[in-house]
Design an enzyme around this catalytic site. Structure first.
Site, mmCIF file in Angstrom:
data_model
loop_
_atom_site.group_PDB
_atom_site.id
_atom_site.type_symbol
_atom_site.label_atom_id
_atom_site.label_comp_id
_atom_site.label_asym_id
_atom_site.label_seq_id
_atom_site.Cartn_x
_atom_site.Cartn_y
_atom_site.Cartn_z
ATOM 1 C CG HIS A 16 10.445 -9.532 11.153
ATOM 2 N ND1 HIS A 16 10.278 -8.981 12.405
ATOM 3 C CD2 HIS A 16 10.278 -8.511 10.276
ATOM 4 C CE1 HIS A 16 10.054 -7.686 12.293
ATOM 5 N NE2 HIS A 16 10.047 -7.376 11.010
ATOM 6 C CB VAL A 17 9.712 -16.687 11.473
ATOM 7 C CG1 VAL A 17 8.292 -16.891 11.980
ATOM 8 C CG2 VAL A 17 10.253 -18.003 10.915
ATOM 9 N NE ARG A 70 7.663 -8.238 7.129
ATOM 10 C CZ ARG A 70 6.747 -7.657 6.360
ATOM 11 N NH1 ARG A 70 6.596 -8.063 5.115
ATOM 12 N NH2 ARG A 70 5.989 -6.697 6.826
ATOM 13 C CG MET A 74 3.514 -10.241 10.676
ATOM 14 S SD MET A 74 4.719 -9.935 9.363
ATOM 15 C CE MET A 74 6.177 -9.579 10.360
ATOM 16 C CB ILE A 112 3.068 -11.420 3.945
ATOM 17 C CG1 ILE A 112 3.165 -10.551 5.193
ATOM 18 C CG2 ILE A 112 4.420 -11.611 3.299
ATOM 19 C CD1 ILE A 112 3.954 -11.208 6.322
ATOM 20 C CG ASP A 113 -0.398 -7.761 6.359
ATOM 21 O OD1 ASP A 113 0.075 -8.769 6.926
ATOM 22 O OD2 ASP A 113 -0.190 -6.603 6.764
ATOM 23 C CD GLU A 151 1.387 -7.034 12.928
ATOM 24 O OE1 GLU A 151 2.428 -7.089 13.608
ATOM 25 O OE2 GLU A 151 1.378 -6.760 11.709
ATOM 26 C CD GLU A 170 -2.312 1.299 2.825
ATOM 27 O OE1 GLU A 170 -3.120 2.223 3.061
ATOM 28 O OE2 GLU A 170 -1.964 0.458 3.683
ATOM 29 N NE ARG A 225 2.632 -24.432 29.156
ATOM 30 C CZ ARG A 225 3.853 -24.975 29.171
ATOM 31 N NH1 ARG A 225 4.463 -25.249 28.009
ATOM 32 N NH2 ARG A 225 4.459 -25.229 30.289
#
Length: 342
Positions: free
Chosen positions: A272-273, A275, A170, A127-128, A222, A103, A163
């Site tokens: 960031h993994v 990406r 992201m 990636i979004d 996020e 964008e 648990r």
């Protein structure tokens, strides 16, 4: 024709596939010459570039990241930014510019093209998957695959220790990664920016899951926000496009779940993994096709346009139209996932 290429914004799998396709077809079929500008718009501002010939793009198809570097530089906020870009283009005899980004990067390209006559062709990258003019952006499929694999792995450790595991992925304004990976990975709760969440309801789903003798997995984007709160920020700083740095909603939510339910909760932030690394087959295919069609648009002088995927076709749309609004998750699509919550 001498053509400039730049990659802006966050890195993502498939960028090198675009560069490779642009150069291979541009040199072999059209006889064009190519220059790569280092670190996105920063390279154009400072005149830093590297030649891009066929030898330079050999072997880069499976590589993540970008061989010419990237940055979140906004040239429109730099002193004499447009004039500096013009000087670089003129000095290096660049007649057209292919801008690969999301964008923000494409928003700058639209302004330069429409307001200042800089001949730009855009390629959508995020990636979004939140650009409305294209069905998919490359990098998204790889990010979803990485997140899904992480969720698959976390199921076993969650159940071994009984648990709650909260997985933060992201997604600043759009929850596509959370929705796709959460569904594919069998998450018990999926939280996205488009729908504010009720912490008490999340805790109820968590408690219900424990009653079935299984440990819950909560996937949260996020940018997701509680009904009675705001986005969780890493700090108060802004990038050059005015975006705050998001981080921490997963940790905040895990503490709330533990405090309210008494069940131990831990957080995994994929960060960031998502990406990095090798792009998926789909992202290589899509990025390559985008590159092939982008150089066609340049050769035909169809500037101010962006290539986009519609079904299985690659089409061209005005860059300004492509960046006018974000593509967010449809409420009905999100509602489909609700049957698996709890």
């Amino acid at each position: 024709m001498r053509v400039g290429v730049l990659t802006g914004g966050g890195d993502c799998p498939g960028l090198n596939a675009v560069i490779r396709a642009v150069v291979r077809k541009g040199v072999q079929e059209y006889g064009h010459e190519f220059t790569g500008f280092r670190d996105g718009w920063r390279g154009l501002l400072d005149g830093r570039s590297v030649p891009l010939g066929i030898p330079a793009v050999r072997g880069i198809l499976p590589r993540g990241g970008t061989i010419i570097g990237s940055s979140r530089t906004n040239p429109l906020k730099e002193r004499d930014g447009v004039a500096r870009i013009r000087r670089t283009l003129s000095g290096q005899r660049i007649e057209a510019l292919i801008t690969i980004g999301g964008e923000d990067t494409l928003g700058v390209a639209a302004r330069l093209s429409d307001d200042h006559g800089v001949p730009c062709v855009g390629v959508p990258k995020t990636i979004d998957n939140d650009l409305s003019a294209t069905d998919y952006t490359f990098g998204f499929d790889t990010a979803v695959g990485i997140a899904t694999e992480a969720i698959d792995r976390l199921h076993t450790t969650a159940e071994s220790h009984m648990r709650v595991l909260v997985v933060e992925v992201m997604g600043r304004h759009a929850g596509w990664i959370a929705l796709h990976s959460g569904l594919a990975g069998g998450a018990n709760v999926i939280l996205i920016p488009e729908q504010r969440f009720d912490v008490d309801q999340v805790c109820a789903w968590v408690t219900s899951r424990f009653r079935s003798s299984y440990a819950p997995i909560v996937v949260v984007a996020e940018g997701a926000m509680p009904k009675d709160g705001e986005a969780v920020l890493k700090d108060g700083s802004l990038d050059s496009f005015g975006h705050v740095r998001l981080s921490g909603v997963g940790e905040w939510l895990a503490k709330e779940i533990e405090r309210r339910t008494g069940n131990e909760a831990r957080t995994t932030v994929l960060g960031h993994v998502q990406r990095g690394g090798t792009p998926s087959a789909f992202d290589r295919w899509l990025a390559t096709r985008f590159g092939l069609h982008a150089i066609d648009a340049v050769h035909e002088g169809d500037f101010g346009t962006m290539v986009a995927l519609r079904g299985t076709d690659i089409v061209r749309v005005p860059i300004a139209q492509a960046t006018a609004r974000l593509k967010t998750v449809n409420p009905q699509l999100y509602a489909e996932a609700g049957v698996f919550f709890g």
